[in-house]
Design an enzyme around this catalytic site. Structure first.
Site, PDB file in Angstrom:
ATOM      1  N   HIS A  82       1.005  -1.659   0.160  1.00  0.00           N
ATOM      2  CA  HIS A  82      -0.072  -0.121  -0.428  1.00  0.00           C
ATOM      3  C   HIS A  82       0.787   1.007  -0.107  1.00  0.00           C
ATOM      4  O   HIS A  82       1.876   1.046   0.348  1.00  0.00           O
ATOM      5  CB  HIS A  82      -1.040   0.052   0.859  1.00  0.00           C
ATOM      6  CG  HIS A  82      -1.978   1.187   0.939  1.00  0.00           C
ATOM      7  ND1 HIS A  82      -2.905   1.561   0.997  1.00  0.00           N
ATOM      8  CD2 HIS A  82      -1.465   2.534   2.105  1.00  0.00           C
ATOM      9  CE1 HIS A  82      -3.795   2.406   0.723  1.00  0.00           C
ATOM     10  NE2 HIS A  82      -2.777   3.287   1.751  1.00  0.00           N
ATOM     11  N   ASP A 161     -14.495   3.549   6.894  1.00  0.00           N
ATOM     12  CA  ASP A 161     -13.939   4.455   6.822  1.00  0.00           C
ATOM     13  C   ASP A 161     -14.501   5.003   5.629  1.00  0.00           C
ATOM     14  O   ASP A 161     -13.577   6.504   5.420  1.00  0.00           O
ATOM     15  CB  ASP A 161     -12.618   3.728   6.095  1.00  0.00           C
ATOM     16  CG  ASP A 161     -10.565   4.017   5.214  1.00  0.00           C
ATOM     17  OD1 ASP A 161     -11.125   5.501   6.616  1.00  0.00           O
ATOM     18  OD2 ASP A 161     -11.516   4.586   4.629  1.00  0.00           O
ATOM     19  N   ARG A 168     -13.893  13.201   7.214  1.00  0.00           N
ATOM     20  CA  ARG A 168     -13.189  14.350   7.097  1.00  0.00           C
ATOM     21  C   ARG A 168     -11.967  15.277   6.196  1.00  0.00           C
ATOM     22  O   ARG A 168     -12.051  16.045   6.622  1.00  0.00           O
ATOM     23  CB  ARG A 168     -11.526  13.491   7.872  1.00  0.00           C
ATOM     24  CG  ARG A 168     -11.999  12.439   8.834  1.00  0.00           C
ATOM     25  CD  ARG A 168     -11.059  11.447   9.043  1.00  0.00           C
ATOM     26  NE  ARG A 168      -9.517  11.053   9.009  1.00  0.00           N
ATOM     27  CZ  ARG A 168      -8.835  10.631   8.590  1.00  0.00           C
ATOM     28  NH1 ARG A 168      -8.699   9.356   7.548  1.00  0.00           N
ATOM     29  NH2 ARG A 168      -7.894  11.522   7.687  1.00  0.00           N
ATOM     30  N   SER A 183      -7.121   4.660   9.436  1.00  0.00           N
ATOM     31  CA  SER A 183      -8.145   4.675   7.939  1.00  0.00           C
ATOM     32  C   SER A 183      -7.025   3.553   6.894  1.00  0.00           C
ATOM     33  O   SER A 183      -8.148   2.946   6.490  1.00  0.00           O
ATOM     34  CB  SER A 183      -7.925   6.052   7.307  1.00  0.00           C
ATOM     35  OG  SER A 183      -8.410   5.985   5.792  1.00  0.00           O
ATOM     36  N   LYS A 187      -8.785  -0.919   6.548  1.00  0.00           N
ATOM     37  CA  LYS A 187      -8.282  -1.236   4.872  1.00  0.00           C
ATOM     38  C   LYS A 187      -7.652  -1.898   4.345  1.00  0.00           C
ATOM     39  O   LYS A 187      -8.248  -3.521   4.217  1.00  0.00           O
ATOM     40  CB  LYS A 187      -8.244  -0.419   3.863  1.00  0.00           C
ATOM     41  CG  LYS A 187      -8.961   0.742   3.577  1.00  0.00           C
ATOM     42  CD  LYS A 187      -9.088   1.457   2.311  1.00  0.00           C
ATOM     43  CE  LYS A 187      -8.482   3.155   2.603  1.00  0.00           C
ATOM     44  NZ  LYS A 187      -8.489   4.659   2.828  1.00  0.00           N
TER      45      LYS A 187
HETATM   46  N1  URA Z   1      -4.428   7.206   3.173  1.00  0.00           N
HETATM   47  C1  URA Z   1      -6.159   6.977   3.871  1.00  0.00           C
HETATM   48  O1  URA Z   1      -6.527   5.816   3.456  1.00  0.00           O
HETATM   49  N2  URA Z   1      -6.219   7.244   4.596  1.00  0.00           N
HETATM   50  C2  URA Z   1      -6.500   8.273   4.977  1.00  0.00           C
HETATM   51  O2  URA Z   1      -6.640   8.950   6.104  1.00  0.00           O
HETATM   52  C3  URA Z   1      -4.982   9.284   4.396  1.00  0.00           C
HETATM   53  C4  URA Z   1      -4.431   8.113   3.514  1.00  0.00           C
END
Ligand code: URA
Length: 433
Positions: A82, A161, A168, A183, A187
């Site tokens: 990621h 999320d 946010r 966040s 995932k």
């Molecule tokens: N990427 C994400 O998936 N979440 C965040 O809060 C910031 C970057």
């Protein structure tokens, strides 16, 4: 339990219990807690922070808010990668086939681009016919057969999320370490891979502007993932300048193919070899130094490129475009941005260049916007290069010629020149496990 009391406790610097955090995440996901209370809660977290235990609880509650993929039937070498976001970041397109060619299992869900950063799913969709939505049986079947599938995030992956990130984004609460860490890691946990390699970017094109801030975020994410039973590695990489030469969907696919064929720009190749080595090292329990020769061999033997072709074919894509990237359609307009002066380029603001590519049509401002896969930018000169007045610094690609002046001005505005050569930029700052 009342949401009012939970907000008040966090506002006053208290430590929330696991039950209080679960109450908030469950209630907000189900729509029982309204946006205005969730906004107050995220703002309280923004100012008061969270302890590592609270951040872990928040992450787990968010991961469990929707589907949790169980990849255990695919063995113990499932690996996910990621990036916290970048410009010209086509690393997944390169490292995923390398890792799969070496025996790692890549069953990966990726995101779309938003704002100045690109997303892997859009890049894959720019290959004619490529499907990013597969039924679960096909996804699992493909990974069993060829060891790799990259698809879009399923609709019910971490709904908490999706709601919280949207909130946010409009309440100035994105830049909070516990909120970013929860966040991202929620995932990744829901995605199900046993091994997770995080590319934590820092610099002008990234969320984290300094290596120190990136390291703090990386450490928090590694700790949460490890506590949740995953084997975590984080690598802190430089995103002050866009990675590689091309920015834009088809342009990035072309560049990824070049790297997998043993060519391509040195900065991109270097970062990809290191990240692929860390993916292999995690799965096969060896050092990155031991993994590196295998990664280089997967490229020079053509095995990694073959793996990309297998994945494209399995997901309905027309593999002829990968075998011969000159088949991709080109933009109607091509415009060369010329250097206004002699000197060394000493910085190139990656975020500004990323926004210029969005202006040309390569990205989207909101998730509903459509994108032009052909649009983008090729950077012929980058930070550290010497240029003379009139040299071409970048080539812009677009179907909308009314956007060229704005994008060209943005690129020139992103540059700083000096008469003196500066020392080379560090591409990888640190690896954290
Ligand atoms: N990427 C994400 O998936 N979440 C965040 O809060 C910031 C970057």
């Amino acid at each position: 339990m009342r949401m009012y009391d939970i907000i008040k406790k966090k506002r006053d610097g208290g430590e929330l219990t696991t039950e209080e955090i679960e109450f908030f995440v469950d209630g907000y996901t189900k729509g029982e807690i309204p946006d205005y209370q969730a906004s107050a809660m995220t703002m309280a977290v923004f100012f008061q922070g969270m302890t590592p235990r609270e951040t872990t609880d928040l992450t787990l509650a968010m991961a469990k808010s929707g589907d949790m993929l169980d990849l255990s039937v695919l063995g113990d070498k499932t690996v996910d990668k990621h990036s916290t976001g970048g410009v010209g970041d086509k690393v997944t397109l390169i490292v995923a086939p390398i890792a799969a060619a070496l025996g790692c299992t890549v069953a990966k869900m990726s995101g779309r681009g938003l704002g100045h950063t690109g997303g892997t799913v859009d890049k894959l969709e720019s290959i004619p016919g490529f499907k990013v939505e597969l039924p679960p049986e096909q996804f699992f079947g493909q990974v069993k057969d060829i060891g790799i599938s990259v698809i879009g995030q399923s609709a019910n992956l971490t709904p908490a999320d999706k709601k919280l990130y949207g909130l946010r984004d409009v309440t100035a609460t994105v830049e909070s370490l516990p909120l970013i860490a929860s966040s991202i890691i929620s995932k990744k946990l829901a995605g199900g891979s046993r091994h997770i390699v995080l590319d934590v970017t820092c610099g002008s094109g990234a969320f984290m502007k300094t290596p120190e801030a990136a390291e703090e975020l990386a450490k928090a994410m590694v700790e949460i993932g490890n506590m949740a039973g995953r084997k975590m590695t984080a690598v802190i990489t430089n995103m002050d300048t866009p990675l590689g030469i091309n920015i834009g969907n088809i342009l990035e696919v072309k560049e990824a193919v070049e790297v997998l064929k043993g060519a391509g720009p040195e900065d991109l190749k270097y970062v990809c070899v290191e990240i692929a080595s860390l993916m292999y090292a995690s799965c096969f329990d060896c050092s990155a130094d031991d993994a590196r020769p295998l990664v280089l061999d997967a490229i020079s033997s053509g095995n990694a490129f073959k793996k990309l072709c297998e994945m494209v074919e399995a997901q309905g894509g027309d593999v002829r475009y990968i075998e011969d990237t000159s088949l991709f359609e080109e933009s109607k307009y091509k415009y060369e941005v010329k250097s206004p002066k002699d000197g060394y380029i000493i910085s190139m603001n990656a975020e500004t260049v990323g926004i210029a590519s969005v202006v040309l049509g390569a990205g989207r401002e909101t998730l509903e916007d459509s994108i032009d896969y052909k649009a983008g930018i090729s950077l012929l000169k980058k930070t550290g290069d010497k240029v003379f007045a009139g040299d071409t610094i970048a080539v812009l690609y677009t179907d909308d010629d009314s956007k060229i002046t704005e994008a060209s001005d943005m690129i020139l505005g992103a540059l700083e020149f000096s008469q003196d050569k500066q020392k080379e930029e560090t591409l990888i700052y640190k690896v954290i496990k």
